[in-house]
Design a protein around this motif. Structure first.
Motif, PDB file in Angstrom:
ATOM      1  N   GLN A  17       7.223  39.670 -39.342  1.00 16.11           N
ATOM      2  CA  GLN A  17       7.758  38.456 -38.633  1.00 16.11           C
ATOM      3  C   GLN A  17       7.548  37.181 -39.134  1.00 16.11           C
ATOM      4  O   GLN A  17       8.427  36.337 -38.865  1.00 16.11           O
ATOM      5  CB  GLN A  17       6.709  38.891 -37.255  1.00 16.11           C
ATOM      6  CG  GLN A  17       6.835  39.723 -36.306  1.00 16.11           C
ATOM      7  CD  GLN A  17       5.835  39.889 -35.167  1.00 16.11           C
ATOM      8  OE1 GLN A  17       5.165  39.248 -35.219  1.00 16.11           O
ATOM      9  NE2 GLN A  17       6.468  40.775 -34.182  1.00 16.11           N
ATOM     10  N   GLU A  20      10.634  36.740 -41.403  1.00 21.82           N
ATOM     11  CA  GLU A  20      11.811  36.524 -40.578  1.00 21.82           C
ATOM     12  C   GLU A  20      11.655  35.095 -40.110  1.00 21.82           C
ATOM     13  O   GLU A  20      12.611  34.345 -40.098  1.00 21.82           O
ATOM     14  CB  GLU A  20      11.808  37.514 -39.076  1.00 21.82           C
ATOM     15  CG  GLU A  20      11.962  38.913 -39.417  1.00 21.82           C
ATOM     16  CD  GLU A  20      11.920  39.608 -38.149  1.00 21.82           C
ATOM     17  OE1 GLU A  20      11.701  39.015 -37.089  1.00 21.82           O
ATOM     18  OE2 GLU A  20      11.932  40.952 -38.120  1.00 21.82           O
ATOM     19  N   MET A  21      10.721  34.552 -39.847  1.00 20.52           N
ATOM     20  CA  MET A  21      10.569  33.146 -39.390  1.00 20.52           C
ATOM     21  C   MET A  21      10.904  32.133 -40.752  1.00 20.52           C
ATOM     22  O   MET A  21      11.518  31.377 -40.650  1.00 20.52           O
ATOM     23  CB  MET A  21       9.257  32.764 -38.800  1.00 20.52           C
ATOM     24  CG  MET A  21       8.905  31.281 -38.511  1.00 20.52           C
ATOM     25  SD  MET A  21       7.221  31.369 -38.012  1.00 20.52           S
ATOM     26  CE  MET A  21       7.160  29.446 -37.416  1.00 20.52           C
ATOM     27  N   ARG A  22      10.423  32.619 -41.700  1.00 23.71           N
ATOM     28  CA  ARG A  22      10.516  31.974 -43.171  1.00 23.71           C
ATOM     29  C   ARG A  22      12.098  31.874 -43.530  1.00 23.71           C
ATOM     30  O   ARG A  22      12.722  30.858 -44.006  1.00 23.71           O
ATOM     31  CB  ARG A  22       9.809  32.528 -44.094  1.00 23.71           C
ATOM     32  CG  ARG A  22       9.754  31.653 -45.668  1.00 23.71           C
ATOM     33  CD  ARG A  22       8.720  32.479 -46.622  1.00 23.71           C
ATOM     34  NE  ARG A  22       7.495  32.133 -46.229  1.00 23.71           N
ATOM     35  CZ  ARG A  22       6.625  33.066 -46.008  1.00 23.71           C
ATOM     36  NH1 ARG A  22       6.701  34.306 -45.923  1.00 23.71           N
ATOM     37  NH2 ARG A  22       5.278  32.655 -45.741  1.00 23.71           N
ATOM     38  N   GLN A  23      12.821  32.857 -43.074  1.00 24.39           N
ATOM     39  CA  GLN A  23      14.262  33.224 -43.301  1.00 24.39           C
ATOM     40  C   GLN A  23      14.958  31.954 -42.744  1.00 24.39           C
ATOM     41  O   GLN A  23      15.951  31.191 -43.149  1.00 24.39           O
ATOM     42  CB  GLN A  23      14.707  34.546 -43.089  1.00 24.39           C
ATOM     43  CG  GLN A  23      16.283  34.691 -43.007  1.00 24.39           C
ATOM     44  CD  GLN A  23      16.569  34.861 -44.302  1.00 24.39           C
ATOM     45  OE1 GLN A  23      16.122  35.144 -45.404  1.00 24.39           O
ATOM     46  NE2 GLN A  23      18.266  34.539 -44.775  1.00 24.39           N
ATOM     47  N   ARG A  24      14.601  31.951 -41.334  1.00 23.78           N
ATOM     48  CA  ARG A  24      15.210  30.947 -40.519  1.00 23.78           C
ATOM     49  C   ARG A  24      14.895  29.604 -40.879  1.00 23.78           C
ATOM     50  O   ARG A  24      15.556  28.525 -40.993  1.00 23.78           O
ATOM     51  CB  ARG A  24      14.767  31.050 -39.113  1.00 23.78           C
ATOM     52  CG  ARG A  24      15.241  32.215 -38.447  1.00 23.78           C
ATOM     53  CD  ARG A  24      15.207  32.308 -36.842  1.00 23.78           C
ATOM     54  NE  ARG A  24      13.769  32.166 -36.461  1.00 23.78           N
ATOM     55  CZ  ARG A  24      12.785  33.241 -36.447  1.00 23.78           C
ATOM     56  NH1 ARG A  24      13.327  34.408 -36.424  1.00 23.78           N
ATOM     57  NH2 ARG A  24      11.627  33.153 -35.988  1.00 23.78           N
ATOM     58  N   VAL A  25      13.658  29.033 -41.415  1.00 27.38           N
ATOM     59  CA  VAL A  25      13.095  27.655 -41.788  1.00 27.38           C
ATOM     60  C   VAL A  25      13.878  27.312 -43.249  1.00 27.38           C
ATOM     61  O   VAL A  25      14.421  26.611 -43.131  1.00 27.38           O
ATOM     62  CB  VAL A  25      11.663  27.911 -41.929  1.00 27.38           C
ATOM     63  CG1 VAL A  25      11.290  26.761 -42.816  1.00 27.38           C
ATOM     64  CG2 VAL A  25      11.004  27.904 -40.678  1.00 27.38           C
ATOM     65  N   SER A  27      16.738  28.899 -44.152  1.00 25.16           N
ATOM     66  CA  SER A  27      18.012  28.614 -43.912  1.00 25.16           C
ATOM     67  C   SER A  27      18.410  27.230 -43.090  1.00 25.16           C
ATOM     68  O   SER A  27      19.385  26.440 -43.796  1.00 25.16           O
ATOM     69  CB  SER A  27      18.517  29.726 -43.071  1.00 25.16           C
ATOM     70  OG  SER A  27      18.550  30.780 -43.793  1.00 25.16           O
ATOM     71  N   ASN A  28      17.474  26.787 -42.442  1.00 26.08           N
ATOM     72  CA  ASN A  28      17.699  25.402 -41.956  1.00 26.08           C
ATOM     73  C   ASN A  28      17.559  24.321 -43.083  1.00 26.08           C
ATOM     74  O   ASN A  28      18.114  23.266 -42.951  1.00 26.08           O
ATOM     75  CB  ASN A  28      16.748  25.339 -40.798  1.00 26.08           C
ATOM     76  CG  ASN A  28      16.713  24.034 -40.063  1.00 26.08           C
ATOM     77  OD1 ASN A  28      17.959  23.331 -39.753  1.00 26.08           O
ATOM     78  ND2 ASN A  28      15.595  23.293 -39.782  1.00 26.08           N
ATOM     79  N   ASN A 109      11.705  35.539 -50.424  1.00 24.34           N
ATOM     80  CA  ASN A 109      11.515  35.906 -49.227  1.00 24.34           C
ATOM     81  C   ASN A 109      12.379  37.464 -48.709  1.00 24.34           C
ATOM     82  O   ASN A 109      11.815  38.156 -48.262  1.00 24.34           O
ATOM     83  CB  ASN A 109      11.851  34.916 -47.994  1.00 24.34           C
ATOM     84  CG  ASN A 109      11.598  35.073 -46.766  1.00 24.34           C
ATOM     85  OD1 ASN A 109      10.195  35.619 -46.401  1.00 24.34           O
ATOM     86  ND2 ASN A 109      12.563  35.194 -45.772  1.00 24.34           N
ATOM     87  N   GLN A 110      13.589  37.239 -49.303  1.00 29.15           N
ATOM     88  CA  GLN A 110      14.411  38.546 -49.126  1.00 29.15           C
ATOM     89  C   GLN A 110      13.584  39.810 -49.693  1.00 29.15           C
ATOM     90  O   GLN A 110      13.480  40.890 -49.183  1.00 29.15           O
ATOM     91  CB  GLN A 110      15.739  38.668 -49.749  1.00 29.15           C
ATOM     92  CG  GLN A 110      16.720  39.742 -49.563  1.00 29.15           C
ATOM     93  CD  GLN A 110      17.005  39.859 -47.957  1.00 29.15           C
ATOM     94  OE1 GLN A 110      17.214  39.261 -47.306  1.00 29.15           O
ATOM     95  NE2 GLN A 110      16.646  41.159 -47.479  1.00 29.15           N
ATOM     96  N   TYR A 113      10.725  40.853 -47.535  1.00 31.72           N
ATOM     97  CA  TYR A 113      11.082  41.232 -46.423  1.00 31.72           C
ATOM     98  C   TYR A 113      11.386  42.776 -46.542  1.00 31.72           C
ATOM     99  O   TYR A 113      11.134  43.557 -45.835  1.00 31.72           O
ATOM    100  CB  TYR A 113      12.265  40.883 -45.744  1.00 31.72           C
ATOM    101  CG  TYR A 113      12.683  41.148 -44.374  1.00 31.72           C
ATOM    102  CD1 TYR A 113      12.338  40.826 -43.325  1.00 31.72           C
ATOM    103  CD2 TYR A 113      13.745  42.186 -44.522  1.00 31.72           C
ATOM    104  CE1 TYR A 113      12.732  41.234 -41.996  1.00 31.72           C
ATOM    105  CE2 TYR A 113      14.253  42.614 -43.305  1.00 31.72           C
ATOM    106  CZ  TYR A 113      13.822  42.400 -42.165  1.00 31.72           C
ATOM    107  OH  TYR A 113      14.339  42.650 -40.921  1.00 31.72           O
TER     108      TYR A 113
END
Length: 135
Positions: A17, A20-25, A27-28, A109-110, A113
């Motif tokens: 989880q 996943e949060m790190r991916q969004r951050v 990307s932002n 991160n990928q 994950y």
């Protein structure tokens, strides 16, 4: 018997989880690489997990009210923490996003994950093998 509620499975689930949060951050951060006055953010989880695991004590399960409690009954999983770096600046517009760094963090991160997913799948396969009784 709580096969999927064990401490190690919960840690893997929490790490997944957080990833996943790190991916969004990340990307932002990449999406706002040219936005004036934007400050990058990052997710802390692994460090918090390591600290909480370092503070673990021996704990026992009470099966009778007359038993003496040993340690804490529940080990809490840390919540991923979002932090924003307000102190640095990379560009003249006070933006602090370094695209090269963000892309390398994205790749790292990928990989993390994928590792977490493989570990969870392995644990589930091992339980399934044990339940079905075949090798």
């Amino acid at each position: 018997m709580n096969l999927l509620n064990g401490a190690s499975f919960k840690r893997m689930e929490g790490a997944l989880q957080a990833s996943e949060m790190r991916q969004r951050v990340i990307s932002n951060n990449v999406a706002n690489g040219d936005t004036p006055h934007f400050k990058r953010s990052e997710v802390l989880f692994e460090e918090l997990l390591e600290q909480s695991m370092g503070n673990q004590q021996l704990s026992g399960k009470r099966t009778d009210q007359r038993h003496i409690a040993i340690g804490s009954a529940s080990s809490t999983l840390p919540v991923p923490k979002l932090i924003t770096d307000e102190t640095t600046s990379m560009n003249n517009n006070e933006n602090n996003v370094d695209i090269d760094r963000e892309m390398s963090l994205l790749a790292k991160n990928q990989l993390s994950y994928n590792f977490y997913v493989q570990q969870i799948n392995h644990e589930v396969r091992m339980m399934r093998t044990a339940i079905e009784g075949r090798a």
